[in-house]
Write a protein that holds these residues in place. Structure first.
Motif, PDB file in Angstrom:
ATOM      1  N   ASP A 410      69.315  36.918  60.142  1.00  0.00           N
ATOM      2  CA  ASP A 410      67.964  36.695  61.107  1.00  0.00           C
ATOM      3  C   ASP A 410      68.221  36.657  62.569  1.00  0.00           C
ATOM      4  O   ASP A 410      69.327  36.620  62.961  1.00  0.00           O
ATOM      5  CB  ASP A 410      67.056  35.611  60.254  1.00  0.00           C
ATOM      6  CG  ASP A 410      67.591  34.275  60.430  1.00  0.00           C
ATOM      7  OD1 ASP A 410      68.619  34.128  61.424  1.00  0.00           O
ATOM      8  OD2 ASP A 410      67.506  33.329  59.499  1.00  0.00           O
ATOM      9  N   PRO A 411      67.292  36.687  63.154  1.00  0.00           N
ATOM     10  CA  PRO A 411      67.569  36.836  64.619  1.00  0.00           C
ATOM     11  C   PRO A 411      68.164  35.573  65.225  1.00  0.00           C
ATOM     12  O   PRO A 411      68.934  35.549  66.288  1.00  0.00           O
ATOM     13  CB  PRO A 411      66.065  36.779  65.243  1.00  0.00           C
ATOM     14  CG  PRO A 411      65.200  37.437  64.206  1.00  0.00           C
ATOM     15  CD  PRO A 411      65.752  36.984  62.718  1.00  0.00           C
ATOM     16  N   ASP A 412      68.102  34.281  64.303  1.00  0.00           N
ATOM     17  CA  ASP A 412      69.057  33.232  64.921  1.00  0.00           C
ATOM     18  C   ASP A 412      70.551  33.269  64.267  1.00  0.00           C
ATOM     19  O   ASP A 412      71.123  32.657  64.685  1.00  0.00           O
ATOM     20  CB  ASP A 412      68.397  31.938  64.240  1.00  0.00           C
ATOM     21  CG  ASP A 412      66.976  31.508  64.703  1.00  0.00           C
ATOM     22  OD1 ASP A 412      66.866  32.206  65.905  1.00  0.00           O
ATOM     23  OD2 ASP A 412      66.231  30.967  63.955  1.00  0.00           O
ATOM     24  N   GLY A 413      70.634  34.605  63.544  1.00  0.00           N
ATOM     25  CA  GLY A 413      72.147  34.636  63.299  1.00  0.00           C
ATOM     26  C   GLY A 413      72.286  33.827  61.952  1.00  0.00           C
ATOM     27  O   GLY A 413      73.599  33.720  61.518  1.00  0.00           O
ATOM     28  N   GLU A 414      71.055  33.605  61.223  1.00  0.00           N
ATOM     29  CA  GLU A 414      71.553  32.729  60.147  1.00  0.00           C
ATOM     30  C   GLU A 414      70.989  33.354  58.652  1.00  0.00           C
ATOM     31  O   GLU A 414      70.299  34.531  58.795  1.00  0.00           O
ATOM     32  CB  GLU A 414      70.750  31.518  60.009  1.00  0.00           C
ATOM     33  CG  GLU A 414      70.866  30.653  61.303  1.00  0.00           C
ATOM     34  CD  GLU A 414      72.270  29.762  61.281  1.00  0.00           C
ATOM     35  OE1 GLU A 414      72.721  29.824  60.051  1.00  0.00           O
ATOM     36  OE2 GLU A 414      72.904  29.359  62.419  1.00  0.00           O
ATOM     37  N   LEU A 415      71.081  32.818  57.547  1.00  0.00           N
ATOM     38  CA  LEU A 415      70.919  33.455  56.288  1.00  0.00           C
ATOM     39  C   LEU A 415      69.452  32.944  55.993  1.00  0.00           C
ATOM     40  O   LEU A 415      68.884  33.447  55.028  1.00  0.00           O
ATOM     41  CB  LEU A 415      71.811  32.708  55.217  1.00  0.00           C
ATOM     42  CG  LEU A 415      73.273  33.592  55.109  1.00  0.00           C
ATOM     43  CD1 LEU A 415      74.066  32.770  54.436  1.00  0.00           C
ATOM     44  CD2 LEU A 415      72.901  34.822  54.533  1.00  0.00           C
ATOM     45  N   ASP A 416      68.774  32.080  56.630  1.00  0.00           N
ATOM     46  CA  ASP A 416      67.500  31.575  56.264  1.00  0.00           C
ATOM     47  C   ASP A 416      66.548  32.445  56.073  1.00  0.00           C
ATOM     48  O   ASP A 416      65.726  32.236  54.768  1.00  0.00           O
ATOM     49  CB  ASP A 416      67.110  30.300  57.436  1.00  0.00           C
ATOM     50  CG  ASP A 416      67.848  29.277  57.553  1.00  0.00           C
ATOM     51  OD1 ASP A 416      67.583  28.373  57.042  1.00  0.00           O
ATOM     52  OD2 ASP A 416      69.166  29.573  57.851  1.00  0.00           O
ATOM     53  N   ARG A 417      66.180  33.472  56.886  1.00  0.00           N
ATOM     54  CA  ARG A 417      65.126  34.211  56.422  1.00  0.00           C
ATOM     55  C   ARG A 417      65.084  34.969  55.094  1.00  0.00           C
ATOM     56  O   ARG A 417      64.428  35.255  54.471  1.00  0.00           O
ATOM     57  CB  ARG A 417      64.844  35.354  57.624  1.00  0.00           C
ATOM     58  CG  ARG A 417      63.742  36.281  57.528  1.00  0.00           C
ATOM     59  CD  ARG A 417      63.513  37.164  58.464  1.00  0.00           C
ATOM     60  NE  ARG A 417      63.012  36.660  59.759  1.00  0.00           N
ATOM     61  CZ  ARG A 417      62.828  37.489  60.725  1.00  0.00           C
ATOM     62  NH1 ARG A 417      63.232  38.854  60.767  1.00  0.00           N
ATOM     63  NH2 ARG A 417      62.241  37.297  61.954  1.00  0.00           N
ATOM     64  N   PHE A 418      66.472  35.625  55.069  1.00  0.00           N
ATOM     65  CA  PHE A 418      66.983  36.328  53.641  1.00  0.00           C
ATOM     66  C   PHE A 418      66.517  35.608  52.697  1.00  0.00           C
ATOM     67  O   PHE A 418      66.146  36.079  51.741  1.00  0.00           O
ATOM     68  CB  PHE A 418      68.384  36.700  54.118  1.00  0.00           C
ATOM     69  CG  PHE A 418      68.738  37.636  52.541  1.00  0.00           C
ATOM     70  CD1 PHE A 418      68.576  39.014  52.644  1.00  0.00           C
ATOM     71  CD2 PHE A 418      69.529  36.974  51.603  1.00  0.00           C
ATOM     72  CE1 PHE A 418      68.724  39.608  51.427  1.00  0.00           C
ATOM     73  CE2 PHE A 418      69.594  37.629  50.469  1.00  0.00           C
ATOM     74  CZ  PHE A 418      69.383  38.799  50.196  1.00  0.00           C
ATOM     75  N   MET A 419      67.063  34.236  52.753  1.00  0.00           N
ATOM     76  CA  MET A 419      66.931  33.353  51.416  1.00  0.00           C
ATOM     77  C   MET A 419      65.486  32.889  51.383  1.00  0.00           C
ATOM     78  O   MET A 419      65.147  32.796  49.873  1.00  0.00           O
ATOM     79  CB  MET A 419      67.793  32.146  51.689  1.00  0.00           C
ATOM     80  CG  MET A 419      69.386  32.283  51.709  1.00  0.00           C
ATOM     81  SD  MET A 419      69.872  33.078  50.116  1.00  0.00           S
ATOM     82  CE  MET A 419      71.624  33.745  50.660  1.00  0.00           C
ATOM     83  N   ALA A 420      64.837  32.784  52.413  1.00  0.00           N
ATOM     84  CA  ALA A 420      63.072  32.577  52.161  1.00  0.00           C
ATOM     85  C   ALA A 420      62.644  33.718  51.585  1.00  0.00           C
ATOM     86  O   ALA A 420      61.635  33.394  50.620  1.00  0.00           O
ATOM     87  CB  ALA A 420      62.867  32.298  53.656  1.00  0.00           C
TER      88      ALA A 420
END
Lengths: 652, 387
Positions: A410-420
């Protein structure tokens, strides 16, 4: 001598085998390669370790014996050739030589013999004079060391082979064959290795390896033998303080270094030294080398994202360790970890255009049934094709290549959006809500239809995540055919539309929760959506219930040291020196003999010069002509200055 | 040129070897020693005692070669002048493209390309002269071969400098990968040939040796353009050793000599088909070819022995054992055994002529496999120059 040539050629041919067939591989690899029949045949012939095979050693020892016999037989002859001047040569046999010259000289025979001796000495000959019945024989030779060349080369070979035998593992092989020594094939801690596979410290030669993690220590080395290994105990302990790899700017390794501390009972102070490639540590006949490196049990902090939705869990794992995943899933076996991964850039024109994509770790997830799938996950998202992706390689067999799952960051470079998003799509209620919004969008008004389609949407998305996009299409087709009879296409289009809208609505909800407006998605958001859906459909083949994200690590390396003892080394080096000296003596020193037969002649003295050479006829011809010219000059009545006088002698 | 040609003259030069040296010999030697001392002092921070030892040893060897083989003196001066000129014009890597001399003549790429052009040209000149029975093209061939050798050597020397321009930690002697050793092979073989050309006073064999050098250059060009192999890469840790400086050159004197011996074998076999005809073309006698074949095998064998032993000494330090039966090691042994058998046949059985010529030619295939085949087909500790 035919024997020598046969043996040399036989040894050369036998040596080829070991270069064509890779030596010292694990036995199962050979079994796989050759099949059960040929595996046994090759094993019986000793082809997996040709250079220790009995028949190979037999050829080698035969060569040594034959060379030794040759030496013993020829050395007395060589010695005679070196020391004897052959001053008993008859004039007749001198005349039979092809290189000869005669002069009638106006000198008395004694002076002529003196002149001849002076000239011969001037040309580097050693001289011995012998009064004969009529006159005197001046016998000369040079380059007698050539004969030493023969002795040195052959002795050198014998000495090298003897040294090699001292350093070979013939004794161990013998113990292995007779069963005094058994090899260990299991990967178990040293302390559990059976006594029959252990060797106490001994003065003999060996070459073994040991891997020591940073901060760890070891007092043994492992010797590879047959299908396993034996444990060689050492009279000292090695502690590894630190292991370092320096890199060039291009990412290639520049140096491997281990800081080691050697402790031994006899030592007042432990030896501290840094071992590098090309800079071993020598202690009491033992040499310790930097051979390779690996992971010494790094600590990995992992975040486990359940792929069926839900909150992530965390766990700690160690490289080379194994542990059950929480919630009694498969067992996790971490096999490797590397801090650097140097790969070619995506747009690289050649293999020098590389980049570091950061740490990665390799692991297996093993089910209770015993089958395992292997994964390689990268810690940081990797930039490629304009986006950034978390990469996870997956393969079911070590023979396959890794196939990579690309999860967009995601824009923060994290997995959070995909996992959400994944969580949204996994939840029955959230999907129903998304489908409801989707149908509102499409304009479906009837409450009943909306409720039914919302239920079906959940089923479709489940199918999408479990079995992939093709399975969803197939499901839709079947359903449409069952319902609509004549016009399934229209109904299929409808289902597809519902599915697409539902997915989008689920994504829109994720965006809303993040605080951005889904009505005006950015280009980046759209790209993410496309990539996320692609990744979701690929999850069907991923084969794991969780995605393992590496959040932190504590790198602990292990150094691979080679420990060797070669008491025959100096013997071999002595032999090598003999061989080198011998070869040069043999090729570049020619054993040449000259005879000057001086007897009273008509003008005063008659001189016969004759010579022969053991080797290098062309070189000898030149030397002879030079000597002849020199003598002709010296025998001239008025000395060398007179160049007008006729030559007193004539050449035959 | 004919200072050595005292053969058959009445007057015998009675002076000792040192007394026979001319003022030029001495001036040249002084310049060589001065240059060596300068390098040894100037670069002492980068050189340990072994590197210093190798430097002075190399100086001694060059001195001896120059005194025994007079044309080598001029060659050394010319190469030194060209290399130093290149170094002075080379403050940074970018100069390779902006400076006229570097761009077209003296940067390592330019010089090596000149070598690649000149050796085939020399080969054609030699062969043309042989076929047309004309001495002039052969003289041209000789001149071209000298310049080609110089270009190759300058190319490597400048490459040495360039590697330090990339970065002090990258700098190393350029004999560390397949690309560099092919250049080394080409001019080493050329120089050994030129020595025998001078010693035996015949240019008729240049075409034969030129063929094998040209083949090597064909490979080099393919390797350069198709595989992009000419880049200077930093050294892997195993190769960072002063042993490199003596092990590799010794090996290539061996390889070069073996290659020449094989071509002498070819010349011998061709000549044997029509001795009279080839003699009119100026091909030397069968005895001389046979002798040359032996001389080059002997030179190759001596240096190959030394190189293999040096390799073993190095291996003892780097790999933990002087002999590991690594494919390259084993094939070196096979090559060595092959020529040992050849020499035994000649020494103790007195074999000469056609069978030995065939064997020498076959030997080239063994050598080629050791040199190249092992890198292509087998893997092992020596896998530095992969294809």
């Amino acid at each position: 001598m035919n024997l020598a040539i046969t043996l040399l050629v036989a040894l050369a041919v036998a040596s080829v085998i070991g270069t064509v067939l890779q030596q010292g591989q694990p036995y199962p690899d050979y079994l796989l390669k050759f099949g059960p029949f040929w595996f046994e045949v090759y094993k019986a012939l000793g082809l997996y370790d040709v250079y220790s095979a009995p028949w190979f050693l037999f050829i080698l020892s035969f060569l040594v014996v034959s060379t030794s016999v040759c030496l013993v037989r020829h050395t007395p002859f060589m010695w005679k050739e070196m020391t004897r001047f052959r001053e008993h040569q008859q004039e007749r046999s001198l005349r039979a030589l092809s290189h000869r010259s005669e002069w009638d000289v106006a000198m008395d025979p004694g002076a002529a013999a003196d002149t001849a001796e002076a000239a011969l000495r001037r040309h580097g000959f050693r001289v011995r004079r012998k009064p004969r019945k009529r006159g005197e024989l001046v016998a000369a030779m040079s380059g007698a060391a050539n004969r030493l060349g023969y002795v040195f080369t052959h002795l050198g070979i014998v000495v090298i082979c003897v040294g090699g035998l001292i350093d070979g593992n013939v004794l161990l092989q013998w113990q292995y064959w007779t069963g005094d020594l058994t090899v260990e094939t299991r990967d178990i801690p040293v302390s559990q290795v059976d006594e029959s596979s252990r060797l106490p410290p001994r003065p003999g030669a060996f070459r073994g390896n040991v891997t020591i993690p940073e901060g760890g220590s070891a007092g043994v080395a492992f010797l590879r033998m047959g299908e396993g290994y034996v444990v060689q105990e050492l009279p000292f302990r090695l502690k590894v303080e630190d292991f370092r790899i320096e890199h060039y700017d291009t990412g290639q390794p520049q140096s491997f270094e281990s800081d080691v501390v050697l402790q031994a009972p006899g030592l007042e102070e432990p030896i501290e030294q840094t071992i590098r490639v090309n800079e071993p540590l020598e202690y009491n006949g033992y040499a310790i080398y930097q051979a390779n490196f690996g992971d010494g049990g790094s600590r990995l902090d992992l975040r486990l994202w359940p792929l069926d939705g839900g909150e992530p869990a965390t766990m700690e794992a160690r490289v080379n360790g194994e542990a059950p995943l929480p919630d009694s899933g498969p067992r996790l076996e971490v096999t490797d970890f590397s801090v650097f991964n140097i790969h070619p850039r995506p747009d690289a024109v050649n293999n020098r255009d590389v980049r570091n994509v950061g740490p990665s770790f390799t692991f297996r997830l093993r089910r209770e049934t015993g089958e395992a799938v292997e994964y390689r996950n990268y810690m940081q998202p990797v930039a490629m094709d304009g986006g950034r992706y978390y990469l996870s390689g997956m393969r079911r067999s070590p023979a396959d290549e890794f196939r990579y799952l690309h999860i967009p960051a995601d824009p923060d470079g994290e997995l959070d959006r995909f996992m959400a998003l994944l969580e949204q799509l996994r939840g029955e209620e959230s999907v129903a809500a998304a489908a409801d919004r989707a149908m509102q969008d499409i304009g479906v008004e009837q409450e009943q239809v909306r409720r039914q389609v919302a239920r079906e949407a959940h089923g479709m998305i489940d199918t999408l995540l479990e079995s992939g996009f093709d399975a969803v299409l197939e499901q839709q087709r079947q359903r449409a055919e069952a319902r609509a009879g004549e016009a399934p296409e229209r109904l299929m289009d409808f289902y597809r539309l519902v599915l697409e809208r539902t997915l989008w609505e689920a994504y829109a909800r994720v965006l809303t929760r993040e605080g951005s407006d889904p009505a005006e998605p950015t280009e980046e958001d759209l790209v993410f959506y496309r990539d996320a859906i692609t990744a979701m459909t690929a999850l069907a083949d991923y084969g794991a219930p969780v995605f393992l994200e590496l959040t932190n690590f504590d790198h602990r390396q292990a150094t691979g040291l080679q420990i060797a003892r070669a008491p025959g080394q100096n013997v071999v080096y002595t032999g090598a020196l003999m061989l080198t000296v011998g070869v040069f003596l043999l090729f570049y020193v020619a054993h040449r003999r000259m005879w000057c037969w001086v007897r009273p002649g008509a003008n005063g003295a008659h001189v016969l010069l004759a010579g022969s050479s053991h080797r290098d006829p062309i070189g000898f011809a030149r030397v002879f002509e030079r000597l002849q010219a020199d003598l002709a000059q010296r025998f001239r009545p008025h000395g060398p200055a007179d160049s007008t006088g006729a030559r007193p002698g004539e050449r035959q | 040129m004919s200072t050595q040609q005292v053969l058959g003259q009445d007057t015998y030069d009675d002076r000792s070897f040192l007394a026979r040296l001319s003022w030029f010999d001495w001036a040249w030697a002084l310049a060589l020693i001065a240059g060596t001392v300068y390098a040894s002092v100037q670069y002492s921070p980068w050189m340990d005692v072994y590197n210093q030892g190798i430097l002075y040893m190399a100086c001694g060897m060059v001195l001896l070669v120059g005194w025994l083989w007079k044309p080598a003196r001029v060659f050394v001066l010319a190469v030194a002048a060209a290399s130093l000129f290149a170094v002075f014009r080379y403050p940074a890597l970018e100069a390779a493209e902006t400076d006229f001399f570097l761009n077209y003549l003296l940067s390592s790429q330019a010089a090596i390309m000149w070598m690649c052009a000149l050796f085939p040209a020399a080969t054609l000149a030699y062969l043309g002269g042989l076929v047309a029975r004309a001495p002039f093209p052969q003289q041209v061939g000789s001149a071209l071969a000298w310049v080609a050798c110089g270009a190759g050597l300058v190319g490597l020397l400048v490459r040495w400098w360039e590697s330090y321009l990339i970065g002090p930690e990258v700098g190393r002697i350029p004999v560390t990968n397949l690309y560099e050793v092919f250049v080394l092979f080409a001019f080493t073989t050329g120089l050994i040939y030129l020595y025998y050309e001078y010693r035996y006073g015949t240019r008729a064999l240049g075409g034969f040796v030129g063929l094998v050098i040209s083949a090597a250059i064909g490979f080099l060009l393919w390797y350069h353009f198709a595989q992009d192999a000419h880049h200077i890469d930093p050294l892997i840790p195993a190769l960072q050793s002063w042993w490199m400086k003596i092990h590799v050159p010794a090996n290539f004197i061996g390889y070069g000599s073996f290659a020449i011996s094989a071509m002498m074998g070819v010349a011998y076999l061709i000549r044997a088909r029509n001795p009279g005809g080839w003699e009119r073309h100026g091909l030397p006698s069968a005895e001389l070819l046979d002798d040359l074949m032996y001389k080059t095998v002997a030179l190759g064998f001596a240096f190959f022995t030394v190189a293999t032993i040096l390799g073993a000494l190095w291996a003892a330090e780097a790999w933990g054992g002087y002999w590991s039966w690594d494919p390259k090691e084993t094939w070196s042994l096979i090559t060595w055994l092959n020529y040992a058998a050849w020499l035994h046949l000649r020494f103790s059985k007195g074999w000469r002529g056609t069978p030995m010529a065939w064997w020498a030619v076959a030997g080239l295939f063994v050598v080629t496999f050791t040199f190249l085949g092992v890198n292509i087909f087998l893997s092992g500790l020596h896998s530095y120059g992969e294809l």
